[in-house]
Write an enzyme that holds these catalytic residues in place. Structure first.
Site, PDB file in Angstrom:
ATOM      1  N   GLY A 244      78.830  43.309  34.900  1.00  0.00           N
ATOM      2  CA  GLY A 244      79.621  44.393  34.343  1.00  0.00           C
ATOM      3  C   GLY A 244      79.534  45.610  35.241  1.00  0.00           C
ATOM      4  N   SER A 245      79.113  46.736  34.704  1.00  0.00           N
ATOM      5  CA  SER A 245      78.789  47.937  35.470  1.00  0.00           C
ATOM      6  C   SER A 245      79.385  49.191  34.865  1.00  0.00           C
ATOM      7  CB  SER A 245      79.235  47.868  36.936  1.00  0.00           C
ATOM      8  OG  SER A 245      78.758  46.709  37.553  1.00  0.00           O
ATOM      9  N   ASN A 246      78.755  50.318  35.190  1.00  0.00           N
ATOM     10  CA  ASN A 246      79.300  51.647  34.981  1.00  0.00           C
ATOM     11  C   ASN A 246      79.339  52.345  36.332  1.00  0.00           C
ATOM     12  OD1 ASN A 246      78.918  51.535  31.978  1.00  0.00           O
ATOM     13  ND2 ASN A 246      76.764  51.652  32.546  1.00  0.00           N
TER      14      ASN A 246
END
Length: 806
Positions: A241-243
């Protein structure tokens, strides 16, 4: 003083270090990096190690830089790399047996045999060799190909010197740890490119066989297929995923940009990051994290610009539903004209058994596929088959895009690299620069599925899957339903740069794996095709929390790198802020303080009520009540979505809705009763500090871990593995990985903090097996040593000159 002169002076001052390092024990024996001056000819590089085993690699050109990178990666991760090369050579069954499961790093194959049939088929077809011969920008540049050649040589040189001294139990003495070629390195990159496309369908590709007299497997209804496709393709269900957020100079203390990157990737296996700095004097100087086996920096910064990636919602594949010749199911019709499928026969060697030979069937659109997992069968019948189109199967350009980022001097340079090579298969890009610019773009390689094409050419199955999941299923019997090309695209059948959702110089640009729509909540992006993602639909809890946080930061202004560091470890639980008070009040009002569990037994839950009321709404290691809420909320998320909330989603208020937990919802009491029972049976106090029961074991020692799961909405996402018999959450499968907080001041040196959560090496005998993991546990960062003066001042500096022997 110029960089070249500083480097020469540093080389002179390092002679004493070379003398000292020559007396150190070899890396393979200790688990640390090789620390001797190696003689010989051919390729060479200088590797300077600073704190936490971070290598700073200096070489005169790309082949030599690749050599140093291959050497240093092998020193830290030889077993993981070697297993990846076994995978792309199609040899897993030969060494590990056909029925064992791969680790999932390079595909979704459920057994070694299907993995081998696919990757050996790719190798036999010569696909990667052909891509290597395509001139840039449609194919890889000379610099990238030279770095691949060098990487293979560096890996092999390390292996030749250390094979019999490998200390990692994962491959010590293993016959499958072998030299590699530049083709192996390229094939590894090609495998990463198709992770979102052909890599998802390997079981269905390798199992596809023409129908016989036996009835084919049952299909699913369009409605069921739509639900299955949505689950399969959702970034919220993925192990990656990630931000990331970039702030424009108008929000910062000094008018320069800021970037916080927080990618969420697996903590084990071949999709780990590895940290380094790569330097070719006068040509390249970049630091960051590289996916293992990559020759370039994947996420990082240089002196002027920093970037990160988040997994995008664009669907990098589509299906073509084929109409078959009634007389021959290996012949399909296009405008009534028969076209024969191409049969690829693949033979796989098998451990302790006879080789297995199978056929795969390919069409003008790609391979025939009979399933995407068990939930989405695509039966090959006497009249119908499905072919998978994955444009990334002919994309070997990601390394050139990354190299362009590494050499960029601004966000405009980042954009130019995206436009020139168009190589990113499944990620968004977020960037900031020294001049105060912010940048977001969903520039990824996607099949050119327009909404108009989908409306005109979708089959009944596609009319269900495209709106819900972005998966187009087109009528393959009509030539008019073939994918068109954009004039600015480097490859036929994909979108060009002009169609990519992009936002420049907003006060902030942020992404947490939802679509581009709310990149900035005040400047929503719209007008893109459904295949890129949705607009005006419910956002994930993590996106909602992230937008709340970064909006508040931008409005507060005068931001510094320290603010980014605090955001990463704030560990605020948006789901808790929304519902914990209501749950505590509802809990306290339960008649007799009891709720009925799933087995029909009344459970005293009264002790949970004050714990939930006093919980600080965070998932720090010392948070009491966090574990109770986590286990409860996971069960609540299994309830029908329509029953959860009092206020439904409103596209005019997407950050604040839905809200108001429906405490009258059937199943809520059972969720609490079952949670209390679960923790009591495991011997876990309801108010136990989170870190006591959420930890990783490293060499027998517990390291507490903060953060939490996707549904809680936490920026610092981790996906822990529940093992109550062993104490709770006892490992992390995926989550925060290579993190960086980057800004600039008036110095030429960036102000950068980094952290590799799981550390540089997966070898338990390495000194860098868990050192940064302990930093992560303590919410501490590593100060980047990017400039020469900072590298030279490292108290842990160790210099290695590595040579290729001829």
């Amino acid at each position: 003083m110029t960089f070249r002169n500083r480097l020469r002076l540093f080389a002179v001052s390092s002679l004493a270090l070379f003398t000292v390092s020559a007396s150190l024990p070899p890396a393979a024996a200790s688990g640390g990096p090789e620390a001797r001056h190696l003689s010989g000819g051919g390729l060479s590089a200088t590797v300077r190690y600073t704190e936490y085993g971070i290598p700073h690699i200096v070489a005169k050109d790309y082949a030599n830089l690749g050599f140093g990178t291959g050497w240093a990666q092998a020193a830290d991760q030889v077993c993981t790399l070697a297993e990846g090369f076994v995978t792309v050579r199609g040899e897993r069954s030969k060494y590990f047996g056909p029925d064992a499961a791969p680790d999932g790093s390079l595909s979704s194959a459920t057994k070694n045999l299907s993995s081998d049939l696919f990757f050996r088929g790719v190798r036999n077809s010569g696909t990667v060799e052909r891509l290597l011969k395509v001139p840039a920008p449609a194919g890889p540049s000379r610099d990238v190909k030279e770095s691949m050649r060098g990487f293979a040589a560096g890996y092999n040189t390390w292996l030749a010197r250390n094979r019999h001294r490998i200390t990692d139990p994962a491959c010590r003495g293993a016959s499958w740890v072998r030299p590699v070629t530049a083709l192996d390195v390229a094939a590894h990159g090609a495998a990463l490119a198709v992770l979102g496309g052909q890599g998802r369908g390997i079981d269905g590709i390798t199992a596809a066989q023409p129908p016989t007299v036996a009835p084919p497997a049952a299909g699913v209804t369009p409605k069921e297929a739509a639900a299955a496709a949505e689950r399969l393709l959702s970034t919220r269900n993925a192990d990656m995923g990630s931000n990331a957020v970039a702030f424009r100079g108008s929000t910062t203390a000094n008018g320069r940009g800021l970037l916080l990157g927080n990618p969420h990737y697996p903590w084990n296996g071949g999709r780990r990051f590895w940290q380094s700095q790569q330097t070719i004097p006068g040509e390249l100087n970049v630091a960051g994290g590289s996916l293992l086996g990559s020759t370039t920096v994947s996420i990082g910064h240089n002196a002027d610009v920093a970037w990160s990636h988040t997994v995008a919602t664009g669907v990098p594949l589509n299906l073509h539903q084929l109409t078959l010749d009634p007389a021959d199911p290996t012949v399909y019709l296009v405008d009534g004209v028969p076209e024969r499928m191409k049969q690829r026969t693949v033979t796989v060697p098998v451990k302790d058994g006879a080789p297995v030979t199978r056929s795969q069937w390919w069409t003008r659109h790609g391979p025939v596929v009979t399933a995407f997992g068990a939930a989405l069968p695509l039966p090959w019948t006497a009249t119908t088959a499905y072919a998978l189109n994955d444009p990334n199967a002919t994309n070997l350009r990601a390394a050139d895009t990354a190299l362009g980022f590494s050499k960029a001097r601004s966000t405009a340079g980042i954009e130019r690299s995206l436009h020139r090579s168009q190589g990113l298969p499944w990620v968004n890009t977020i960037a900031a620069d020294r001049s105060g610019n912010s940048f977001f773009s969903q520039s990824q390689v996607l099949p050119r599925i327009t909404d108009e094409l989908a409306a005109r050419c979708s089959t009944p199955l596609g009319r269900a899957t495209y709106p819900s999941a972005g998966l187009a299923v087109l009528d393959g019997s009509k030539a008019a339903c073939a994918l068109d090309s954009d004039r600015d695209a480097v490859q036929p059948g994909i979108f060009g740069p002009g169609r990519m959702p992009t936002l420049k110089n907003a006060p902030y640009v942020e992404n947490s794996n939802d679509s581009a729509w709310l990149t900035n909540a005040d400047r929503p992006l719209t007008g893109y095709e459904r295949v890129f993602g949705t607009t005006a639909t419910q956002r994930s809890m993590r996106t909602r929390g992230a937008v709340e946080d970064v909006t508040a930061m931008a409005e507060r202004g005068r931001l510094r790198v320290g603010d980014l560091e605090r955001q990463q470890f704030a560990n605020r639980v948006p789901a808790g802020d929304l519902v914990a008070a209501d749950v505590a009040q509802w809990c306290a009002a339960l008649p007799g303080g009891t709720a009925v569990g799933g087995n029909g037994t009344a459970v005293d839950v009264s002790a949970a009520c004050p714990v939930l009321r006093r919980w600080d709404r965070s998932v720090d290691s010392d948070s009491r009540g966090a574990l109770l809420f986590d286990r409860f909320w996971r069960k609540v998320m299994a309830l029908p979505a329509a029953e959860r909330w009092k206020v439904p989603f409103d596209p005019a208020d997407p950050v604040r809705t839905p809200r108001g937990l429906n405490t009258a919802a059937p199943g809520l009491g059972q969720a609490l009763a079952d949670t209390v029972t679960e923790l009591r049976v495991a011997g876990i106090a309801l108010d136990a500090p989170l870190g006591k029961h959420q930890f990783v074991l490293r060499n027998g020692k517990r390291i507490p871990v903060g953060g939490g799961t996707e549904s809680l909405g936490i920026w610092n996402k981790i996906e822990p593995v529940w093992n109550p018999a062993a104490g709770g959450y006892t490992e992390v499968s995926a989550g925060s990985s290579y993190m960086q907080a980057v800004g600039w001041n008036d110095s030429r040196c960036p102000v950068a903090r980094t952290l590799l959560t799981y550390s540089q090496s997966s070898n338990p005998n390495s000194p860098h097996y868990s050192d940064q993991t302990r930093l992560f546990s303590g919410e501490r960062w590593v100060t980047s040593r990017f400039c020469e003066k900072d590298i030279a001042r490292s108290p842990h500096l160790k210099v290695v000159r590595v040579h290729e022997r001829r």
